[in-house]
Design an enzyme around this catalytic site. Structure first.
Site, PDB file in Angstrom:
ATOM      1  N   CYS A  66       0.941  -1.245   0.192  1.00  0.00           N
ATOM      2  CA  CYS A  66       0.127   0.005   0.103  1.00  0.00           C
ATOM      3  C   CYS A  66       0.942   1.157   0.063  1.00  0.00           C
ATOM      4  O   CYS A  66       1.519   1.649  -1.038  1.00  0.00           O
ATOM      5  CB  CYS A  66      -1.056   0.114   1.167  1.00  0.00           C
TER       6      CYS A  66
ATOM      7  N   LYS B  81     -11.964   8.300  -1.519  1.00  0.00           N
ATOM      8  CA  LYS B  81     -11.112   6.950  -1.099  1.00  0.00           C
ATOM      9  C   LYS B  81     -11.535   5.799  -1.632  1.00  0.00           C
ATOM     10  O   LYS B  81     -12.665   5.758  -1.823  1.00  0.00           O
ATOM     11  CB  LYS B  81     -11.418   7.065   0.635  1.00  0.00           C
TER      12      LYS B  81
ATOM     13  N   SER C 260      -7.826   0.290   0.968  1.00  0.00           N
ATOM     14  CA  SER C 260      -8.263   1.232   1.626  1.00  0.00           C
ATOM     15  C   SER C 260      -7.069   2.447   1.500  1.00  0.00           C
ATOM     16  O   SER C 260      -6.131   2.447   2.381  1.00  0.00           O
ATOM     17  CB  SER C 260      -8.230   0.766   2.975  1.00  0.00           C
TER      18      SER C 260
ATOM     19  N   HIS D 257      -4.174  -4.550   0.307  1.00  0.00           N
ATOM     20  CA  HIS D 257      -4.045  -5.188   1.276  1.00  0.00           C
ATOM     21  C   HIS D 257      -4.750  -6.568   1.329  1.00  0.00           C
ATOM     22  O   HIS D 257      -5.520  -6.706   2.056  1.00  0.00           O
ATOM     23  CB  HIS D 257      -4.748  -4.374   2.408  1.00  0.00           C
TER      24      HIS D 257
ATOM     25  N   GLU E  25      -3.524  -8.684   2.987  1.00  0.00           N
ATOM     26  CA  GLU E  25      -3.395  -9.439   4.134  1.00  0.00           C
ATOM     27  C   GLU E  25      -4.486  -9.100   5.141  1.00  0.00           C
ATOM     28  O   GLU E  25      -4.638  -9.751   6.147  1.00  0.00           O
ATOM     29  CB  GLU E  25      -2.189  -9.014   4.826  1.00  0.00           C
TER      30      GLU E  25
ATOM     31  N   ARG F 202     -14.842   3.126  12.527  1.00  0.00           N
ATOM     32  CA  ARG F 202     -13.931   3.766  13.294  1.00  0.00           C
ATOM     33  C   ARG F 202     -14.247   5.289  12.775  1.00  0.00           C
ATOM     34  O   ARG F 202     -14.321   6.316  13.470  1.00  0.00           O
ATOM     35  CB  ARG F 202     -12.548   3.458  13.308  1.00  0.00           C
TER      36      ARG F 202
END
Length: 304
Positions: free
Chosen positions: A142, A163, A192, A235, A237, A249
């Site tokens: 990333c 985003k 992200s 990502h 992972e 969040r």
């Protein structure tokens, strides 16, 4: 892992032509095996969660892995207990005279800052330069991929209109590469991020090769021609609920720009449990990197 076969077996040439790794009995008998020493520069704020994600990905192989977690000398972590860092992490200054098999550098939530304004940028650049002579193969994830593109090749990141957040379909462009061995023609991976790199900028550099990309998320997987650098813009992972935690969040912070992650919740309903559609791809990516780009390449004696 390679298949060990007789050197003159007719199937050998066929398999090698399909880019399947075969090993002659002579080479197999001469192999020395030891744990692979993998440096993990963890600059994510959620260090403990990231440790678990990466170790899970690295463990899906018969190879023995010896991970060494690195923290930045030039940055004070505010989200991880100091005792945890002291117990499980070392610093670059403590290991930089040694050589290692592999290097992983994680993403970081600093993508909207100019690279030079990141407080640990100089130290990260030192690690990048050190990796040229002390690491067999490096994997950048990333933001770290964007930072490595910029440092090594002068490729600028660009701010996205909004985003990029969700799970996106990707295409395998060059199936002959060992890094994507076993990949489906299309697969899914999470993203992200607020920034990215332009496909055209990568294509201009003869030292880089795009292996996978997405119509919606852009360039995804790139490697250097010499196989020493692997760049992953997403990502893989991530766990099944990582995007969910990020979404909740940001909602709790009252951020107006927060949108539902795409292609993630069943029926786009955040009350429903997300399905993990990228687990197999993640395992293949890390296993292929460890096997073909680290284990099969690194010397038994790292000082060699």
């Amino acid at each position: 892992m390679p298949i060990k076969i007789a050197e003159n077996l007719p199937a050998a040439k066929v398999l090698e032509g399909e880019n399947i790794f075969v090993m002659t009995e002579k080479r197999a008998l001469s192999q020395d095996i030891r744990p692979l020493k993998i440096i993990i520069v963890n600059i994510m704020p959620t260090k403990i969660a990231t440790e678990t994600q990466l170790l899970r990905a690295l463990s899906n192989t018969p190879l023995q892995i010896d991970p060494i977690f690195i923290r930045m000398d030039s940055h004070e972590s505010r989200n991880t207990p100091e005792e945890h860092l002291k117990t499980f992490y070392t610093t670059f200054s403590e290991i930089k005279k040694r050589r290692f098999d592999g290097l992983i550098v994680t993403g970081a939530p600093v993508e909207l800052l100019p690279f030079e304004e990141v407080d640990y940028w100089d130290e990260l650049c030192e690690i990048f330069e050190w990796s040229k002579t002390h690491i067999t193969s490096s994997l950048y994830i990333c933001w770290a991929a964007q930072a490595a593109f910029y440092h090594f090749y002068g490729i600028e990141k660009r701010v996205l209109p909004e985003k990029l957040f969700g799970v996106f379909e990707h295409k395998t462009l060059y199936s002959a590469s060992r890094l994507v061995r076993g990949f489906n023609d299309t697969f899914y991976a999470p993203h992200s991020r607020h920034t990215g790199v332009d496909r055209e900028d990568i294509l201009k550099n003869d030292n880089l090769q795009i292996l996978c990309e997405s119509d919606d998320a852009g360039v995804y997987l790139v490697k250097s021609r010499a196989d020493k650098q692997i760049f992953v813009t997403g990502h893989s992972e991530y766990e099944f609920d990582t995007l969910d935690k990020e979404y909740r969040r940001d909602m709790e912070k009252g951020l107006e720009s927060v949108k539902l992650p795409k292609n993630y919740y069943p029926d786009d309903d955040p009350t429903k449990t997300p399905r993990m559609t990228w687990r197999a791809h993640n395992h293949l990516l890390f296993t292929n990197w460890l096997n073909y780009f680290v284990y099969q390449t690194t010397p038994y004696n790292l000082d060699d």
